[in-house]
Design a protein around this motif. Structure first.
Motif, PDB file in Angstrom:
ATOM      1  N   UNK A 177      -4.120  -5.706  -6.795  1.00  0.00           N
ATOM      2  CA  UNK A 177      -4.022  -4.248  -6.718  1.00  0.00           C
ATOM      3  C   UNK A 177      -5.148  -3.557  -7.447  1.00  0.00           C
ATOM      4  N   UNK A 178      -5.590  -4.165  -8.548  1.00  0.00           N
ATOM      5  CA  UNK A 178      -6.757  -3.586  -9.221  1.00  0.00           C
ATOM      6  C   UNK A 178      -7.969  -3.648  -8.298  1.00  0.00           C
ATOM      7  N   UNK A 179      -8.130  -4.759  -7.605  1.00  0.00           N
ATOM      8  CA  UNK A 179      -9.282  -4.884  -6.715  1.00  0.00           C
ATOM      9  C   UNK A 179      -9.100  -4.015  -5.473  1.00  0.00           C
ATOM     10  N   UNK A 183       3.430  -2.708  -3.512  1.00  0.00           N
ATOM     11  CA  UNK A 183       2.423  -1.954  -4.247  1.00  0.00           C
ATOM     12  C   UNK A 183       3.005  -1.501  -5.577  1.00  0.00           C
ATOM     13  N   UNK A 184       2.401  -1.892  -6.698  1.00  0.00           N
ATOM     14  CA  UNK A 184       2.926  -1.396  -7.969  1.00  0.00           C
ATOM     15  C   UNK A 184       2.659   0.102  -8.113  1.00  0.00           C
ATOM     16  N   UNK A 185       3.522   0.758  -8.834  1.00  0.00           N
ATOM     17  CA  UNK A 185       3.325   2.191  -9.101  1.00  0.00           C
ATOM     18  C   UNK A 185       3.345   2.382 -10.610  1.00  0.00           C
ATOM     19  N   UNK A 213       2.954   7.432 -10.028  1.00  0.00           N
ATOM     20  CA  UNK A 213       2.369   8.505  -9.208  1.00  0.00           C
ATOM     21  C   UNK A 213       1.178   9.168  -9.894  1.00  0.00           C
ATOM     22  N   UNK A 214       0.615   8.461 -10.877  1.00  0.00           N
ATOM     23  CA  UNK A 214      -0.530   8.984 -11.619  1.00  0.00           C
ATOM     24  C   UNK A 214      -0.201  10.305 -12.287  1.00  0.00           C
ATOM     25  N   UNK A 245      -2.884 -12.623  -8.870  1.00  0.00           N
ATOM     26  CA  UNK A 245      -1.562 -12.090  -9.193  1.00  0.00           C
ATOM     27  C   UNK A 245      -1.524 -10.617  -8.793  1.00  0.00           C
ATOM     28  N   UNK A 246      -0.405  -9.981  -9.053  1.00  0.00           N
ATOM     29  CA  UNK A 246      -0.256  -8.575  -8.680  1.00  0.00           C
ATOM     30  C   UNK A 246      -1.335  -7.714  -9.332  1.00  0.00           C
ATOM     31  N   UNK A 247      -1.570  -7.972 -10.640  1.00  0.00           N
ATOM     32  CA  UNK A 247      -2.602  -7.229 -11.359  1.00  0.00           C
ATOM     33  C   UNK A 247      -3.930  -7.334 -10.623  1.00  0.00           C
TER      34      UNK A 247
END
Lengths: 372, 263
Positions: free
Chosen positions: B173-175, A168-170, A255-256, B168-170
């Motif tokens: 995660x956006x969805x 999960x990107x942060x 972390x927003x 892709x990651x974008x």
């Protein structure tokens, strides 16, 4: 020197300050009443909608972008491929705003002199669509296609690493046009920020022609004749939509948390989160006892506050300040305006409650997923 | 005749039987011919024959409505080309996207599609802003404003469904962030208020495997089924609705007093 300016911009970008500035400036930029109009002219805000105002806005934005593209932290956000449309909007939003307000003020002056607005339709003086319109369309279309192709050739479309559900990107961000809604998540639960508010925005927009009974200003740019409608729309458009998108894109990092535009996105930045529910304020802090078992008893104050919020101000206003308005447009239109208006206003109110008294929820019933 | 000899090659083409059978009016030189040029053309007759002077000024309309429609066409064409190469499966989606740039001739189609989509969202917003500022939503155009609001929502939903396809990651995660909202939908999302009321005895009707988010994703998380769902919605489902509403929108522009201006 430049560092001091950057630091200053970092500080005022904090939503607590920048949103307050915007809220205070809004009625001065788009004065909804005579009182505000007096100061609008006194402080010279009307000059923003003249030529010098255009130059001023254009230079401010350009300077900001130059500072951004030469800054080691800001450049990361500005050149992120997915943010490029928003950089474009830095120019387009003020440009269209200026175009609209400039023409509106010109027409206001004409109307004040008793002349017709510039767009006045003279049935005898019409142009033929062929060639006067089709050629303009063709030129627009070709120029835009050239622009789009050049844009596409020089800037690759965003593409990151292959999807990985385990990483999960942060921060995880929604598409840029939904970042205003994601920013609302700071202040409201998903069922309000993600579902109810979008429905209200749609419903409110669709209701505009039915609740705005002002017949003036139809089909031409004008301000004075419709100043309250324009003020409300501008506040929603600029402060609650465009501004929140900018905050969500540029000022929200890991972390927003809030980060200034010229600040490093340090994932270890610590923000104290000590938000308190209204029921805890009442039972624990004020009455010094534990929260009651019964959910409704525990949250009764929240329900009272929410119901009163939507009932009392409209009722009082209908009897006093807005009496004539109420009688003119009738109860259905009046209550629709008040409902959507108060719903819209609830966002800034909740923001300030969060910033001032760390209020988390007015009604907090996590058992039912019902938090307001 | 003597005149015929003076014709340049372009005029000759324009006066040939083939050309005249397609464009019956001939070269629009006279006023009558120019009117007929609009009336006799199925595409151009979206326009009226004559317009008030202000209505053709860029300063007045900003051309944003026209650009939105033009971008819809650009996106349709570039989208069809992309569909030749792109396969909506977890296995192939990402590599197909890379191939679109690296292997496919004219490998700029994805860029045009992507940037065009962003531009369309902005163009639609600015079109709405212009319509508000000129008070063009007022009677008799109330209904068309409402249709326009729906079209704006649909534009954003089109863009949102397309967002997932590069896989892709974008994208995921956006969805994921976006569709997580659906789980909090009142009554029909399993973490929404009122969802627990929809139960028969002890059996919850709305749970993680049956709520609105599950219907949108085709599963409990963004995966293979989601990719296919979003692909179908993006290429067929939502454009279909958009086209119907656009037809209504343009038709009503003409029927509700023509291009905006003082009535």
């Amino acid at each position: 020197m430049i560092d001091i300016i950057k630091h200053f911009i970092n500080v005022i970008s904090n939503p607590t300050i920048s949103f307050t500035l915007l809220t205070v400036l809004a009625p001065l930029l788009f004065p909804p009443t005579d009182w505000f109009e007096k100061y609008h002219f006194k402080f010279g805000f009307n000059r923003l909608w003249k030529k010098e105002g255009a130059y001023f806005m254009f230079s401010c934005i350009t300077l900001f972008l130059i500072a951004g593209y030469t800054d080691e932290f800001a450049i990361k956000i500005l050149t992120k491929p997915d943010n490029i449309p928003i950089v474009l909007m830095f120019y387009l939003i003020p440009l269209t705003l200026w175009l609209a307000m400039n023409q509106a003020y010109n027409n206001d002056e004409r109307l004040a002199r008793g002349e017709a607005p510039l767009e006045q339709n003279d049935p005898k003086d019409k142009v033929l669509v062929w060639p006067d319109l089709v050629y303009i369309e063709l030129i627009c279309l070709l120029l835009f296609m050239v622009f789009l192709i050049v844009w596409s050739v020089y800037i690759g479309a965003p593409l990151e690493e292959p999807a990985n559900p385990a990483a999960t990107p942060n921060p995880s961000k929604a598409p840029w046009y939904f970042l205003g809604l994601q920013e609302m998540l700071v202040y409201f639960d998903p069922w309000i920020a993600g579902i109810i508010f979008p429905i209200f925005i749609m419903g409110g927009l669709m209701a505009i022609p039915y609740i705005d009974t002002n017949k003036k200003g139809q089909g031409y740019y004008s301000f004075k004749e419709r100043r309250i409608a324009i003020f409300i729309f501008m506040y929603g458009w600029l402060a609650l939509w465009v501004y929140l998108i900018i905050v969500g894109t540029f000022f929200r990092g890991p972390n927003w948390n809030f980060y200034g535009p010229f600040e490093l996105w340090d994932a270890h930045k610590v923000e104290a989160l000590s938000n308190v529910n209204l029921s805890e304020y009442l039972w624990v802090k004020a009455w010094n006892q534990g929260l009651p078992e019964n959910i409704l008893a525990r949250e009764f104050l929240g329900f009272v506050v929410v119901i009163l919020y939507f009932v009392v101000p409209p009722a009082i206003l209908a009897k006093t300040y807005l009496k004539e308005f109420y009688l003119k447009i009738g109860s259905t239109r009046y209550s629709t305006i008040m409902f959507f208006g108060l719903a819209m206003l609830s966002l800034p109110i909740k923001m300030y409650l969060r910033w001032t008294i760390n209020l988390k929820y007015i009604i907090a019933i996590p058992e039912w997923f019902f938090n307001i | 005749m003597a005149d015929e000899k003076k014709q340049n090659p372009l005029e000759k083409i324009a006066n040939s039987q083939v050309w005249k059978s397609i464009f019956r009016t001939g070269i629009p030189v006279t006023r009558r011919q120019r009117m007929m040029a609009i009336l006799n053309n199925v595409f151009l007759h979206l326009h009226p024959v004559r317009l008030p002077k202000h209505a053709v000024k860029i300063k007045y309309t900003w051309c944003m409505g026209g650009l939105s429609f033009f971008l819809f066409l650009v996106l349709t064409i570039s989208g069809i080309l992309l569909m030749f190469y792109y396969r909506p499966t977890v296995e192939y989606a990402y590599t197909d996207i890379i191939d679109l740039t690296e292997q496919v001739p004219l490998g700029v189609m994805r860029e045009i599609h992507r940037w065009g989509a962003h531009a369309m969202v902005i163009a639609v917003w600015l079109h709405m802003f212009r319509v508000f500022m000129t008070g063009s939503y007022k009677p008799p155009r109330e209904f068309n404003w409402s249709v326009g609001v729906l079209l704006m929502v649909i534009t954003m939903f089109l863009s949102f469904t397309g967002y997932l396809l590069p896989w892709d990651q974008l994208a995921i995660w956006a969805v994921t962030v976006g569709t997580n909202m659906a789980r909090a939908h009142p009554f029909i999302g399993h973490e929404g208020p009122g969802a627990s009321l929809l139960a028969i005895g002890d059996i919850n009707l709305v749970h993680a495997g049956s709520d609105i988010r599950f219907a949108l994703l085709g599963g409990r998380f963004v995966g293979e089924a989601t990719l296919l769902r979003f692909y179908v919605l993006h290429c067929i489902g939502v454009p279909f609705i958009a086209m119907i509403l656009m037809a209504v929108h343009f038709w009503r522009v003409r029927k509700d007093g023509g291009i905006s201006g003082p009535l």
